[in-house]
Design a protein around this motif. Structure first.
Motif, PDB file in Angstrom:
ATOM      1  N   VAL A 214      -2.624 -26.262  56.098  1.00 41.91           N
ATOM      2  CA  VAL A 214      -3.700 -26.815  54.761  1.00 41.91           C
ATOM      3  C   VAL A 214      -5.059 -27.106  56.044  1.00 41.91           C
ATOM      4  CG1 VAL A 214      -5.291 -28.159  53.125  1.00 41.91           C
ATOM      5  CG2 VAL A 214      -2.447 -26.685  53.400  1.00 41.91           C
TER       6      VAL A 214
ATOM      7  N   TYR B  17       4.992 -28.236  50.342  1.00 41.39           N
ATOM      8  CA  TYR B  17       4.761 -29.223  50.780  1.00 41.39           C
ATOM      9  C   TYR B  17       4.087 -29.609  49.620  1.00 41.39           C
ATOM     10  CZ  TYR B  17       0.082 -31.549  52.688  1.00 41.39           C
ATOM     11  OH  TYR B  17      -0.397 -32.606  52.690  1.00 41.39           O
ATOM     12  N   VAL B  18       4.161 -31.173  49.339  1.00 47.25           N
ATOM     13  CA  VAL B  18       3.785 -31.650  48.380  1.00 47.25           C
ATOM     14  C   VAL B  18       3.015 -32.407  48.877  1.00 47.25           C
ATOM     15  CG1 VAL B  18       4.308 -33.121  46.032  1.00 47.25           C
ATOM     16  CG2 VAL B  18       6.609 -32.144  47.251  1.00 47.25           C
ATOM     17  N   PRO B  19       1.758 -32.181  48.059  1.00 45.29           N
ATOM     18  CA  PRO B  19       0.801 -32.776  48.878  1.00 45.29           C
ATOM     19  C   PRO B  19       0.113 -34.188  47.715  1.00 45.29           C
ATOM     20  CG  PRO B  19      -0.541 -31.465  47.646  1.00 45.29           C
ATOM     21  CD  PRO B  19       0.743 -30.297  47.514  1.00 45.29           C
TER      22      PRO B  19
ATOM     23  N   GLU C  18      -1.750 -35.860  46.430  1.00 43.59           N
ATOM     24  CA  GLU C  18      -2.446 -35.657  44.480  1.00 43.59           C
ATOM     25  C   GLU C  18      -1.762 -35.074  43.992  1.00 43.59           C
ATOM     26  OE1 GLU C  18      -3.708 -33.679  46.996  1.00 43.59           O
ATOM     27  OE2 GLU C  18      -5.161 -35.078  48.262  1.00 43.59           O
ATOM     28  N   ASN C  19      -1.546 -35.690  42.331  1.00 48.83           N
ATOM     29  CA  ASN C  19      -0.994 -34.979  41.788  1.00 48.83           C
ATOM     30  C   ASN C  19      -1.592 -33.342  41.007  1.00 48.83           C
ATOM     31  OD1 ASN C  19      -0.571 -38.188  40.402  1.00 48.83           O
ATOM     32  ND2 ASN C  19       1.484 -36.526  41.086  1.00 48.83           N
ATOM     33  N   PHE C  20      -1.531 -31.788  41.798  1.00 52.15           N
ATOM     34  CA  PHE C  20      -1.367 -31.037  41.881  1.00 52.15           C
ATOM     35  C   PHE C  20      -1.383 -30.418  40.410  1.00 52.15           C
ATOM     36  CE2 PHE C  20       2.412 -31.030  44.608  1.00 52.15           C
ATOM     37  CZ  PHE C  20       2.518 -29.714  43.820  1.00 52.15           C
TER      38      PHE C  20
ATOM     39  N   SER D  10      -0.463 -29.327  36.248  1.00 52.93           N
ATOM     40  CA  SER D  10      -1.616 -28.960  35.768  1.00 52.93           C
ATOM     41  C   SER D  10      -0.545 -30.493  34.008  1.00 52.93           C
ATOM     42  CB  SER D  10      -2.162 -27.701  34.942  1.00 52.93           C
ATOM     43  OG  SER D  10      -2.854 -28.201  33.658  1.00 52.93           O
TER      44      SER D  10
ATOM     45  N   TYR E 196       4.098 -20.528  36.610  1.00 53.14           N
ATOM     46  CA  TYR E 196       2.765 -20.568  37.515  1.00 53.14           C
ATOM     47  C   TYR E 196       3.616 -20.304  38.383  1.00 53.14           C
ATOM     48  CZ  TYR E 196      -1.361 -21.313  39.097  1.00 53.14           C
ATOM     49  OH  TYR E 196      -2.563 -21.295  40.218  1.00 53.14           O
ATOM     50  N   PHE E 197       3.936 -21.343  39.135  1.00 55.21           N
ATOM     51  CA  PHE E 197       4.346 -21.390  40.826  1.00 55.21           C
ATOM     52  C   PHE E 197       5.366 -20.885  40.868  1.00 55.21           C
ATOM     53  CE2 PHE E 197       2.653 -25.147  40.699  1.00 55.21           C
ATOM     54  CZ  PHE E 197       1.586 -25.926  42.007  1.00 55.21           C
TER      55      PHE E 197
ATOM     56  N   LEU F 150       2.985 -16.985  41.030  1.00 52.56           N
ATOM     57  CA  LEU F 150       2.150 -17.351  42.328  1.00 52.56           C
ATOM     58  C   LEU F 150       3.379 -16.887  43.479  1.00 52.56           C
ATOM     59  CD1 LEU F 150      -0.018 -20.268  42.914  1.00 52.56           C
ATOM     60  CD2 LEU F 150      -0.411 -17.795  42.418  1.00 52.56           C
TER      61      LEU F 150
ATOM     62  N   THR G  53       8.885 -27.549  42.754  1.00 52.48           N
ATOM     63  CA  THR G  53       7.745 -26.614  43.313  1.00 52.48           C
ATOM     64  C   THR G  53       7.901 -26.095  44.611  1.00 52.48           C
ATOM     65  OG1 THR G  53       5.657 -27.699  44.475  1.00 52.48           O
ATOM     66  CG2 THR G  53       5.448 -27.212  41.533  1.00 52.48           C
ATOM     67  N   ILE G  54       8.699 -27.097  45.150  1.00 52.71           N
ATOM     68  CA  ILE G  54       9.544 -26.990  46.654  1.00 52.71           C
ATOM     69  C   ILE G  54      10.703 -26.622  46.961  1.00 52.71           C
ATOM     70  CG2 ILE G  54       7.196 -27.652  47.967  1.00 52.71           C
ATOM     71  CD1 ILE G  54       9.106 -30.318  48.787  1.00 52.71           C
TER      72      ILE G  54
ATOM     73  N   ARG H 208      -7.926 -31.912  42.578  1.00 46.40           N
ATOM     74  CA  ARG H 208      -6.593 -32.253  42.416  1.00 46.40           C
ATOM     75  C   ARG H 208      -5.510 -32.213  43.292  1.00 46.40           C
ATOM     76  NH1 ARG H 208      -3.129 -29.115  38.415  1.00 46.40           N
ATOM     77  NH2 ARG H 208      -5.133 -27.834  37.080  1.00 46.40           N
TER      78      ARG H 208
ATOM     79  N   LEU I 289      -4.454 -29.063  44.299  1.00 48.36           N
ATOM     80  CA  LEU I 289      -3.768 -27.439  43.757  1.00 48.36           C
ATOM     81  C   LEU I 289      -4.306 -27.058  44.712  1.00 48.36           C
ATOM     82  CD1 LEU I 289      -1.877 -25.840  41.794  1.00 48.36           C
ATOM     83  CD2 LEU I 289      -3.763 -25.476  40.270  1.00 48.36           C
TER      84      LEU I 289
ATOM     85  N   ARG J  28      -5.110 -13.557  45.959  1.00 48.81           N
ATOM     86  CA  ARG J  28      -3.808 -13.230  44.973  1.00 48.81           C
ATOM     87  C   ARG J  28      -5.133 -14.559  44.004  1.00 48.81           C
ATOM     88  NH1 ARG J  28       2.299 -13.020  44.231  1.00 48.81           N
ATOM     89  NH2 ARG J  28       2.022 -13.158  42.823  1.00 48.81           N
TER      90      ARG J  28
END
Lengths: 328, 237
Positions: free
Chosen positions: A72, A96-98, A100-102, A104, A115-116, A119, A163-164, B63, B65, B78
């Motif tokens: 990143v 990677y889990v940053p 922040e609460n990403f 939604s 969604y992930f 993607l 998500t990871i 946030r 994302l 994408r």
């Protein structure tokens, strides 16, 4: 010119073996923001399948290092390899889990993961099954159709960890995942992280909490952009020279109390905690009654006093004379 | 954001349909209402692209994302396509609602197949230009509120100055020139010309070079926004 670390690995294991052995290989990594040097020639080796915790205060450079590993952020100089590849070429195997609460808050847990999955290019039919499996794995299946805005902090973090957990990810980077969680949610979350440990999955946990880092097989202490110590948690504590720590809960916390207690602490300042102080002394049995008496003389009541084993926070304090919760 | 993209244009369709047409001869009231509905539909499309889109980009950045997505094996294109498709769906919804309210208020349009198709092409150009401007705002204005309010502000001011919300004929000549160059207002005039008539558009926006200029500037804005977004929003610091 090849770096020393790469040469060292190549000599010891041969190139192929080196790639297989180290999940993360950072060689003299430097990161500068303008004139500020956030990482100063950091060297880091994490073995495949290892659970490594990088612990340090805010501003120590740990999140920057994690972001560089996750591709990143870019590095200013040095070299990084993730399973032998450049970070940007290792995105398919790095999760990677940053901090922040990403996720939604307007979507449900299931929709977030869908969604992930989409993607990542999974077909809808594949994704549905996989998402169900992941939600079960992180203990959120029963809440899968609830909006994330109705999740607790711990549930949300577990969802984000999901998500990871898509297949194929070999290196999991978790940046301060337990920050802001209550003790029960923290325990549950760390239990999940423990479950993720296996021979194929390497975990890098970024934290400023000693108890979290304690779970790792190896801990690196980072301060002001430099890894100042690195070992197994118990060895770090044992080799720190700290035998025992007197943990004191006092009725008052001020400079006078701290100054008095520092007289009992060998060559060190006392470490202030939320409820009192931690005093580092070799001869606990002799020091304890003296401490109680001295505090009483200045009108400070001792609510609780106990001898405890040193924590990783204590080790960090011993090495830097700064609290790990301090901000640079 | 729903208010600025759907609520606000509908309110103005209602106000415009019943207040601004009070003294007009009955035979032109329905088409005046049609012109008002088109302007407000365009305003909704502008807000969606110029305020909604940058608001979403800023929110995703704030946030984490965007950070998360950047760490995944996904190209900026994408991510960009996903954003544009979502915006398109939202814009279509907004446009349909505003026009439906216009119809309910008595707005009428001249419908022929070709004119309708040409109008859709101009609507697409408005969408494209607004999205381009939105991506520029979203790239450079980092905070959610700042991004949304910059977009709303730019929408209101540019709509007022370019003849989207004010009759073209009443604009000073310098702003009339701007109205022809600004692709959103020239496309608005083209749709009005096609579906309501030249007297409501104020000029002929389908004269030889004008549609090409409209398309060219709209596409340029879009490409500029796209390049800026993929270069700077996805830039590794």
């Amino acid at each position: 010119m090849k770096s020393n670390i790469t040469n060292y690995n190549s000599i010891l294991y041969g190139r192929e073996q080196a790639i297989q052995t180290f999940a993360v290989l950072a060689d003299s990594v430097t990161k500068e923001y303008g004139k500020k040097e956030v990482l100063k020639k950091v060297n880091l080796k994490i073995n495949k399948g290892e659970f490594y915790a990088l612990m340090g205060p805010n501003g120590s450079g740990k999140t920057t290092l994690a972001s560089i590993l996750a591709s990143v952020k870019s590095l200013t100089s040095g070299k990084i390899e993730i399973f032998g590849k450049k970070p940007e070429d290792a995105k398919k195997i790095t999760g990677y889990v940053p901090q922040e609460n990403f996720s939604s808050p307007l979507l449900t847990g299931k929709e977030n993961l869908m969604y992930f999955a989409e993607l990542l290019g999974y077909k809808k039919s594949e994704a549905v099954e996989m998402v169900e499996e992941l939600l079960k794995k992180v203990g959120l299946w029963e809440d899968a159709n609830k909006r994330v805005s109705h999740y607790s902090g711990g549930m949300r973090k577990r969802l984000e960890v999901a998500t990871i957990l898509f297949p194929g990810l070999k290196l999991l980077i978790l940046d301060e995942p337990t920050t802001g969680l209550d003790p029960s949610a923290r325990r549950k979350f760390l239990g999940l992280v423990q479950e993720l440990r296996n021979k194929e999955t390497t975990i890098l946990l970024i934290t400023h909490i000693g108890a979290d880092a304690d779970l790792a097989s190896r801990v690196g202490l980072i301060d002001r952009g430099v890894i100042i110590a690195e070992d197994q948690p118990e060895k770090l504590k044992r080799n720190s020279g700290l035998e025992n720590v007197v943990n004191i809960e006092t009725s008052i916390k001020n400079n006078k109390v701290a100054s008095l207690l520092s007289e009992f602490s060998e060559k060190m300042k006392v470490l202030e905690t939320e409820t009192g102080y931690r005093v580092f002394t070799e001869d606990v049995e002799r020091a304890t009654p003296k401490i109680v008496r001295s505090l009483d003389e200045i009108g400070c009541k001792v609510i609780r006093i106990e001898t405890v084993k040193p924590s990783l926070e204590d080790v960090f304090f011993k090495l830097t004379e700064r609290k790990v919760s301090e901000v640079d | 954001m729903l208010f600025w993209t759907i609520g606000w244009p509908i309110i103005w369709v209602l106000i415009g349909s019943f207040s601004f047409t009070g003294n007009a001869p009955p035979e032109i009231v329905a088409y005046t209402r049609g012109a008002i509905s088109i302007s407000m539909m365009v305003f909704g499309l502008m807000t969606a692209g110029m305020a909604n889109l940058p608001g979403n980009i800023a929110q995703d950045r704030e946030r984490g994302l965007l950070t998360k997505i950047m760490s995944m094996p996904i190209s900026p294109w994408r991510d960009f396509t996903g954003r544009i498709l979502a915006l398109l769906a939202f814009s279509v919804l907004s446009a349909m609602l505003v026009i439906a309210v216009g119809f309910a208020c008595g707005a009428r349009f001249f419908f022929t197949g070709i004119d309708f198709m040409a109008s859709l092409a101009f609507i697409l150009l408005i969408f494209v230009a607004s999205a381009g401007i939105g991506m520029l705002i979203g790239t450079f204005v980092k905070h959610v509120h700042g991004a949304i309010m910059s977009g709303v502000g730019l929408t209101v001011v540019s709509a007022a100055l370019s003849g989207v919300m004010t009759p073209y004929a009443y604009l000073p000549s310098v702003l009339q020139d701007f109205a022809r160059i600004y692709p959103i207002s020239s496309a608005n005039s083209a749709i009005t010309y096609l579906l309501v008539g030249e007297e409501y558009a104020g000029y002929n926006p389908l004269s030889t070079s004008q549609p090409f200029l409209t398309a060219l500037v709209a596409l340029l804005l879009f490409v500029l926004g796209l390049i800026t977004y993929s270069r700077f929003c996805w830039k590794k610091e």
